[in-house]
Design a protein around this motif. Structure first.
Motif, PDB file in Angstrom:
ATOM      1  N   PHE A  44       0.804  -1.219   0.000  1.00 42.36           N
ATOM      2  CA  PHE A  44       0.000   0.000   0.000  1.00 42.36           C
ATOM      3  C   PHE A  44       0.839   1.272   0.000  1.00 42.36           C
ATOM      4  O   PHE A  44       0.311   2.364   0.089  1.00 42.36           O
ATOM      5  CB  PHE A  44      -0.992  -0.008   1.173  1.00 42.36           C
TER       6      PHE A  44
ATOM      7  N   CYS B 119      -6.578   1.466  -5.624  1.00 40.80           N
ATOM      8  CA  CYS B 119      -6.201   2.488  -4.640  1.00 40.80           C
ATOM      9  C   CYS B 119      -6.777   3.855  -5.015  1.00 40.80           C
ATOM     10  O   CYS B 119      -7.160   4.107  -6.140  1.00 40.80           O
ATOM     11  CB  CYS B 119      -4.689   2.575  -4.486  1.00 40.80           C
TER      12      CYS B 119
ATOM     13  N   SER C 124      -6.031   2.842   0.424  1.00 43.55           N
ATOM     14  CA  SER C 124      -6.790   1.680  -0.026  1.00 43.55           C
ATOM     15  C   SER C 124      -8.124   2.169  -0.573  1.00 43.55           C
ATOM     16  O   SER C 124      -8.699   3.120  -0.049  1.00 43.55           O
ATOM     17  CB  SER C 124      -7.024   0.739   1.153  1.00 43.55           C
TER      18      SER C 124
END
Length: 159
Positions: free
Chosen positions: A83, A90, A157
């Motif tokens: 991430f 994303c 996210s």
């Protein structure tokens, strides 16, 4: 052979839902329209029959397209995602280095693109330039209108 498409679980579920609706509901609706149009008599000059047959052809083409997409797709395994880098799914915040404006995009598969919701394809110029990059990286996008320079200022996210 068609290339594999990487999709989120949500994207794949939407495709399955659309496919189910087309195969169950829309096919039934179009069959009723065709039957009704046939009952009106001469098909050679029946605009309703022609329109229903055109709609049936469009529905069958979309069903075929959805089956191909689903058959050639893989679900994104979010447990393997870093991430700290831009990836499919994303939410990306970019700062335009030419005018200082910030813009937020979500990187999605081609099937989920929605410009109103700022969902852009991973294969779009911004998506391609940003994928795999990190916060602080500067990306340049060359398009016919010119070159745009952005700094990645946030990655989140998409959930």
């Amino acid at each position: 052979m068609e290339e594999k498409r990487i999709l989120t679980k949500e994207s794949l579920a939407k495709l399955h839902q659309e496919l189910d609706d087309l195969t169950i509901n829309k096919r039934r609706e179009i069959a009723a329209k065709i039957k009704e149009a046939r009952e009106q008599g001469d098909l050679s000059e029946n605009a309703e029959y022609d329109a229903a047959k055109d709609e049936q052809r469009d529905i069958e083409a979309r069903i075929e397209e959805l089956n191909e997409i689903i058959k050639n797709s893989e679900v994104l395994d979010e447990s393997t995602i870093n991430f700290n880098k831009v990836h499919l799914g994303c939410i990306l915040t970019l700062k335009d280095l030419n005018n200082g404006r910030e813009t937020v995009y979500q990187i999605v598969s081609e099937t989920d693109v929605n410009s109103r919701e700022r969902k852009i394809s991973q294969k779009s110029p911004i998506g391609e330039a940003a994928t795999g990059r990190e916060i602080g990286d500067v990306i340049e996008i060359n398009v016919p209108a010119g070159t745009f320079t952005y700094r990645i200022i946030n990655i989140e996210s998409g959930k």
